[in-house]
Design an enzyme around this catalytic site. Structure first.
Site, mmCIF file in Angstrom:
data_model
loop_
_atom_site.group_PDB
_atom_site.id
_atom_site.type_symbol
_atom_site.label_atom_id
_atom_site.label_comp_id
_atom_site.label_asym_id
_atom_site.label_seq_id
_atom_site.Cartn_x
_atom_site.Cartn_y
_atom_site.Cartn_z
ATOM 1 N N HIS A 247 0.817 -1.221 0.000
ATOM 2 C CA HIS A 247 0.000 0.000 0.000
ATOM 3 C C HIS A 247 0.850 1.270 0.000
ATOM 4 O O HIS A 247 0.330 2.366 -0.161
ATOM 5 C CB HIS A 247 -0.963 0.012 1.205
ATOM 6 C CG HIS A 247 -0.318 0.260 2.534
ATOM 7 N ND1 HIS A 247 0.000 -0.757 3.404
ATOM 8 C CD2 HIS A 247 0.055 1.410 3.158
ATOM 9 C CE1 HIS A 247 0.532 -0.240 4.509
ATOM 10 N NE2 HIS A 247 0.580 1.075 4.373
ATOM 11 N N ASP A 275 -0.406 -7.428 0.803
ATOM 12 C CA ASP A 275 0.145 -6.104 1.105
ATOM 13 C C ASP A 275 1.663 -6.180 1.063
ATOM 14 O O ASP A 275 2.340 -6.095 2.076
ATOM 15 C CB ASP A 275 -0.335 -5.608 2.482
ATOM 16 C CG ASP A 275 -0.073 -4.115 2.662
ATOM 17 O OD1 ASP A 275 0.393 -3.466 1.698
ATOM 18 O OD2 ASP A 275 -0.331 -3.594 3.776
ATOM 19 N N GLY A 354 3.628 5.718 9.005
ATOM 20 C CA GLY A 354 5.022 5.906 8.615
ATOM 21 C C GLY A 354 5.866 4.684 8.898
ATOM 22 O O GLY A 354 6.927 4.491 8.317
ATOM 23 N N SER A 356 4.789 1.788 8.205
ATOM 24 C CA SER A 356 4.390 0.839 7.170
ATOM 25 C C SER A 356 5.577 0.330 6.365
ATOM 26 O O SER A 356 6.453 1.104 5.979
ATOM 27 C CB SER A 356 3.408 1.497 6.208
ATOM 28 O OG SER A 356 2.141 1.592 6.788
ATOM 29 N N SER A 371 2.115 -4.109 7.817
ATOM 30 C CA SER A 371 0.971 -3.822 6.953
ATOM 31 C C SER A 371 0.089 -2.747 7.580
ATOM 32 O O SER A 371 -0.023 -1.639 7.080
ATOM 33 C CB SER A 371 0.165 -5.093 6.702
ATOM 34 O OG SER A 371 -1.022 -4.801 6.004
#
Length: 401
Positions: A247, A275, A354, A356, A371
């Site tokens: 993502h 993801d 952030g 992620s 994720s």
């Protein structure tokens, strides 16, 4: 989490000791000032003992690397280290004593003999007495440094892409400029007002570039705006890169590193459903087997064996850093506003926007990339990570370790 847009053997030690005791005395170097203390200018026996200890305590990895890269034996490597330690102690003393006539120092040969340059022939005996080889030259180190400083200033106003490297070369008693275009290099030195007698322009194909490390948990930026975190460094053949959350960016999206330097491009991305994604980086970036751990210390990745439910696990991210928890369930499905993703692992580790794409690691085994989740690192939370082995398999990648 959505992004916010070794020891020496007795034989070896004896060999080193024999080599050192054959070297000249440093008496001249240690009596240059009556105010010097033994700690600043150690006597010959003290310096020899220190040099032997430096050789004895050389890390096993460094010893092996020297043998490999110099094509020498372990004993020769220790002898070299001891000689270089000794040279490092003597050279500064001579530089101070020679004052205005000092023109630099260097080691040479397999035994790392110390050479000290001077513009005053009368100083040669003192240099020899101190345990070094004297070389009489024309220009002092201060003169050469001044020329180099002039080139530094000129580089602020003149292009140096055709002459990207310049330095003081004490061995040749000159300032050397490396250039792909010698005419442009000479124009650059003229613009600096450099004395042509002190400058040597050398034809060179050298094209320096910055080198940056890829490390799990470090920040990167997508299309110049949104921020996510590096998961793990990977390779695909000779191509280097890293895995992260899908993502964070779509295929073709560009990335810049934690330092905002150009970094790479998303080669594949899957979200929702999965993801995960991977980014191929440019040649300025080097894949490393590290994740940024507590206090910024590197945690080395040794593999990617999946840990069991209940095992401890830690996460590294560019917003909240290093946090730990436990694995609660594998093969979880979770629905985000954008859709459902399946096969993720649920943990009790906190995360925030952030983080992620960042690294999950259990011991020294890579687990997955961040994720999403709920909560935060102030009150606690639940997070989900995409297992790393699935990402490696999907894109034919190899974990850097």
């Amino acid at each position: 989490m959505r992004h916010s847009r070794g020891i020496a053997t007795g034989a070896a030690l004896a060999a080193t000791a024999l080599a050192l005791t054959a070297l000249p005395s440093i008496a001249g170097a240690v009596t240059s000032s009556p105010t010097d203390t033994p700690a600043k200018t150690p006597a010959k026996t003290t310096l020899t003992a220190e040099a032997l200890r430096a050789a004895e305590e050389m890390p096993a990895g460094a010893l092996k690397a020297m043998q490999r890269d110099f094509g020498i034996t372990a004993d020769q490597a220790r002898e070299r280290v001891a000689s270089e330690y000794r040279a490092g102690k003597i050279a500064p003393v001579l530089a101070k004593d020679l004052t205005d006539s000092y023109a630099g120092a260097w080691t040479t040969g397999d035994t790392s003999t110390l050479v000290v340059a001077t513009t005053d022939p009368a100083q040669a005996p003192a240099i020899t007495e101190a345990g070094a080889r004297a070389k009489v030259v024309e220009h002092t180190l201060a003169e050469l440094d001044a020329v180099k400083a002039g080139l530094d200033r000129a580089a602020e106003k003149n292009s140096t892409t055709a002459a990207p490297v310049w330095y003081v070369d004490v061995k040749t008693n000159s300032v050397v400029v490396h250039a792909s275009d010698t005419a442009k290099a000479r124009a650059f030195t003229e613009a600096a007002g450099a004395d042509s007698d002190l400058v040597r322009v050398v034809k060179s194909a050298e094209n320096p570039r910055p080198l940056y490390d890829l490390r799990g948990g470090d920040a990167y930026y997508i299309n110049g705006s949104g921020r996510c975190s590096v998961g793990f460094a990977v390779t695909k053949g000779s191509q280097q890169g890293f895995v992260t959350a899908g993502h964070c960016g779509r295929t073709g999206s560009s990335t810049t590193g934690y330092n905002r330097a150009a970094q790479g491009t998303f080669q594949g991305s899957s979200f929702p459903g999965n993801d995960y994604a991977w980014v191929a980086t440019n040649s300025n970036w080097t894949a490393t087997p590290y994740v940024k751990g507590s206090g910024g210390a590197n945690v080395t990745v040794a593999g990617s064996t999946q840990a069991t439910v209940g095992a401890s696990i830690c996460r590294s991210g560019s917003t909240t850093g290093w946090h730990c928890g436990t694995i609660q369930q594998h093969n979880t499905s979770v629905t985000y506003p954008e859709g459902t993703i399946t096969g993720v692992t649920r943990t009790s580790v906190c995360a925030e926007p952030g983080d992620s794409g960042g690294s999950y690691i259990s011991g020294n085994q890579a687990q997955g990339v961040t994720s999403g989740g709920s909560g935060n690192c102030r009150t606690g939370g639940t997070t989900y990570h995409q297992p790393v082995n699935e990402i490696l398999s999907a894109y034919g990648l190899t974990l850097k370790r």
